[in-house]
Every structure is written in C-alpha cells, then in structure tokens.
Enzyme design. Structure first.
Site, short mmCIF file in Angstrom:
data_model
loop_
_atom_site.label_atom_id
_atom_site.label_comp_id
_atom_site.label_asym_id
_atom_site.label_seq_id
_atom_site.Cartn_x
_atom_site.Cartn_y
_atom_site.Cartn_z
N HIS A 62 5.24 5.63 11.76
CA HIS A 62 4.83 5.34 10.04
C HIS A 62 3.52 7.08 9.81
O HIS A 62 2.69 6.75 10.39
CB HIS A 62 3.75 3.74 10.29
CG HIS A 62 3.11 4.32 8.43
ND1 HIS A 62 3.84 4.72 7.76
CD2 HIS A 62 3.63 2.80 7.99
CE1 HIS A 62 3.23 3.94 6.42
NE2 HIS A 62 2.67 2.64 6.63
N ARG A 94 11.59 3.77 3.07
CA ARG A 94 11.16 3.16 3.83
C ARG A 94 12.15 2.49 4.79
O ARG A 94 13.00 1.19 4.27
CB ARG A 94 9.34 1.65 4.16
CG ARG A 94 9.37 1.25 4.64
CD ARG A 94 8.00 0.13 4.49
NE ARG A 94 7.21 0.94 4.38
CZ ARG A 94 5.81 0.34 4.55
NH1 ARG A 94 5.37 -1.03 4.77
NH2 ARG A 94 5.01 0.53 5.26
N LYS A 143 27.34 -3.83 -2.07
CA LYS A 143 29.45 -3.99 -2.24
C LYS A 143 30.38 -3.40 -0.47
O LYS A 143 31.18 -2.71 -0.91
CB LYS A 143 29.56 -2.88 -3.09
CG LYS A 143 29.28 -3.60 -4.79
CD LYS A 143 29.03 -2.46 -6.18
CE LYS A 143 28.49 -3.00 -6.80
NZ LYS A 143 27.78 -1.83 -7.96
N ARG A 152 0.70 -1.22 0.19
CA ARG A 152 -0.22 -0.02 0.19
C ARG A 152 0.51 1.69 -0.22
O ARG A 152 0.76 1.96 0.11
CB ARG A 152 -0.98 0.11 1.13
CG ARG A 152 -2.48 -0.86 0.68
CD ARG A 152 -2.63 -1.04 2.53
NE ARG A 152 -2.20 -2.24 2.92
CZ ARG A 152 -1.54 -3.72 1.89
NH1 ARG A 152 -2.99 -3.82 1.87
NH2 ARG A 152 -0.61 -4.97 2.73
N THR A 153 2.34 0.94 0.88
CA THR A 153 2.84 2.51 0.71
C THR A 153 3.23 2.69 -0.52
O THR A 153 3.61 4.40 -1.18
CB THR A 153 3.30 2.89 2.58
OG1 THR A 153 2.53 1.96 3.37
CG2 THR A 153 3.92 4.18 2.80
N1 CP Z 1 -0.29 0.14 5.83
C1 CP Z 1 0.88 -0.16 5.38
O1 CP Z 1 1.81 0.47 5.55
O2 CP Z 1 1.41 -1.26 4.26
P1 CP Z 1 2.63 -2.32 3.27
O3 CP Z 1 2.79 -2.65 4.92
O4 CP Z 1 2.19 -2.55 3.02
O5 CP Z 1 2.40 -0.43 3.14
#
Ligand code: CP
Length: 361
Positions: free
Chosen positions: A172, A139, A118, A89-90
C-alpha cells in the site's frame, strides 16, 4: 542481464522473476516516477521531494488564486479510479487529490458493475479503461496485479501510468507515503524521522500498510522498529529480510506496555479478517494490543499515535482528543501527498515549486 530495464524493454517472464527490489527501478522513467507500485521504489531523496511538494500544494491551495493555479496543471487530463476492493480514505483522498490538481475522474468501485461479470478478463477491463484516461489509480485484492497492469500498459502504443492504491496483503505504497509525510510533519521540530523508534502493533502479518511503511523507514538514519503482535499475526520473514539487508534495527515483541514508553511513534492496526477464509483470527485474543486511555501516560510527551484506519477497538475513542493522536491528520495528509505524487508523475512538480517560491517572495 541488466535487471533495471524499463518495463517496455523486458518480457513479462523475465520481469516477474525479479525480486521487489530489482523491480522497483523499472517503474521509473528517466529517474522520475512513472508507475507508483511498490514502496521499494521510493528513495529518501524521492520521499523528501514528495513531502516538500505536498507542503507547497497544501499552502498554495489555501487561496482561491492558488487553487485555480493548481487546477490548471492537469485540467486537460483524465484519471480512472478502479477500486475492486472496498475503500473510504484512499478512494476519497485520491478523488480529492485529482480535484486539487484539476484532473477529471471516472470510477469503477465494484467489479460487478463492469463487463468483468460477462467474462472479460481483468487485464482487458483495465486496458479498456486506459483507452479513455491518462492515469489509472487502482486497488485490487490480487497481490502483483497492479504490476501486471503496469507492464501490460507500458507495452502498448499509449503507455498510461498506474498508481497502486493497495494490492493484496503486500503493498500500500501511497498509504506509506502519507505516513512518512505525517511523521515528517510530527517531528519537524524534533530532528525529523532520523533516529526515531516506531512501534508497529496489531495484525502485522496481513497489514499491507505496515509492510510498505517499514520498508520506507529503512531510508532514514538510525530508525528502530518494534513489531508488536501475537505470534500468529507477526510480520513476515520476507520483509524482515529486506530490513536486515538495509541494516535497519528492529525487535519483535509480544509485550505492548513495555514498548509504549520507548516509542516515538506507535502505529496501530486492525485485525485484517477480510483475508480470513476460516475465521481463524477471530479466535485470537488481541485485547492486550489495544491502545487504551490509560496508556497515554506511558507515551512520551513528544510521541505520536498513528493508524491507517479504519479502526475497530484497537484505539479507544477517548484517545482521539489527545494532541498526540495524529490519525485524523494522516487522513488529510493523504490528500496532499497524493496530489504531490500525481503532479510528479505528470512532471508538473517544477511549475508548482516555482509558483510557490514566487508567492513566498
Ligand atoms: N487506510 C486505508 O487504506 O483506508 P481505506 O481502506 O478506507 O482506503
């Protein structure tokens, strides 16, 4: 010492000693969002601005002319999507949000395909990305790494904004933004988020979405939170201290069925066993923290069921067809609020609002 200095005016040693609350203003530039790294940097007025901008974007994008207008906003900019942890999703909603506002995207979705294999440090890797792009959306499994990157890039001759798309077990922030947007839309005819009761259920100890959203709720009047989880997976003391400092009311509970009728929103989460080195949480019975079809009759008629997803068994799929299940709407809302955030970072929010007003007349 003035603790709210911009990132290019503070040493890493001094910055890293600050609390999250003290760090939050460092991510703004002249009162605007530059880096988006922690929930604690979003005041109520910033949240309201982002939600109303997301609604403008959503409505403008309904027509081809409107879509073209949005795409012109950032057609000359590029973004890097650096996802060193799995995501559906993100990643996709950021990629879609970039397309909505015309940003070209590049990505690295697996560190094993970058020169980190490397022996290049993650810092050098991200600095390399920043040479090609105008925005980094990242992320990373290491909590605080996005902050380190933001500080490092702020102290180069070409500072590039960083958006945290999930870091460690801690933050998040853009998931929390989409959750706020979903709550706002769900309660727009019911007095808004003020005064609502939100029950967080499941793995609250390692659920970074819960930690970010719980803090954002402190920005609303009279909100009460329930934290419903087995003792081993309860919410961290550090976030409770922040809620105490903000004067938000909350209760800890182990009795899900007692909480369901009292909640305006139930925020379900899955067990985050990817953090489990010794499989300890697999031994915990979490079945009494699942939302089952029979729970629908206990939920307020105006209540909503949310989940950041992905889900496992914690929400019965038979619940999906109930109009109070809004987790698929959360997914779609994520694209609009992330588009609004990107537009704000690049200072295009005024142009989009003006266009929307003109079209409304
Ligand atoms: N809600 C969420 O962060 O989903 P993903 O891990 O699929 O990005």
């Amino acid at each position: 010492m003035n603790k709210t200095r911009a990132l290019d005016q503070i040493t890493w040693e001094n910055f890293s000693e600050l609390s999250t609350m003290e760090k939050a203003p460092c991510f703004l530039k002249e009162g605007r969002i530059f880096h988006a790294l922690v929930a604690q940097q979003f005041s109520r007025s910033l949240l309201e601005d982002l939600c109303s901008l997301a609604t403008c974007v959503r409505r403008i994008a309904k027509t081809r002319t409107g879509s073209r207008f949005l795409q012109e906003q950032l057609f000359d900019r590029r973004a890097m999507l650096y996802f060193a942890q799995p995501s559906s999703r993100t990643y996709l909603s950021f990629a879609a949000a970039c397309q909505v506002v015309g940003l070209d995207c590049m990505d690295v979705r697996d560190s094993s395909t970058s020169s980190e294999v490397k022996g290049e440090s993650s810092e050098d890797t991200v600095r390399t990305f920043s040479s090609y792009v105008d925005l980094i959306i990242m992320r990373h499994p290491e909590g605080g790494f996005a902050e380190r990157v933001a500080w490092m890039l702020s102290n180069t001759s070409r500072p590039v904004p960083v958006i945290n798309a999930g870091s460690g077990k801690d933050q998040h922030p853009t998931q929390a933004l989409l959750d706020i947007y979903t709550l706002e839309r769900s309660f727009e005819n019911g007095g808004g988020i003020d005064g609502k009761t939100v029950a967080f259920v499941g793995d609250l100890k390692r659920g970074r979405t819960v930690r970010s959203l719980a803090w954002l709720l402190t920005q609303y009047e009279g909100v009460k939170a329930w934290f419903v989880a087995p003792p081993e997976l309860q919410i961290g003391e550090d976030i409770l201290q922040q809620l105490d400092a903000a004067g938000m009311s909350y209760e800890i509970s182990f009795d899900f069925e007692k909480v369901i009728p009292q909640a305006d929103a139930i925020y379900m989460t899955r067990i985050q066993d990817e953090w489990d080195l010794n499989n300890e949480s697999r031994a915990i019975d979490t079945s009494m923290y699942h939302f089952k079809k029979e729970h629908l009759k206990m939920l307020k008629e105006t209540g909503v069921i949310m989940h950041p997803l992905p889900r496992r068994a914690e929400i019965d799929t038979a619940v999906d067809s109930d109009p109070r299940a809004v987790y698929w709407r959360q997914v779609r809302n994520g694209m609009w609020i992330r588009a609004a955030l990107i537009l704000s970072v690049f200072g295009c929010d005024r142009a989009v609002r003006d266009y929307y007003k003109e079209q409304e007349q």
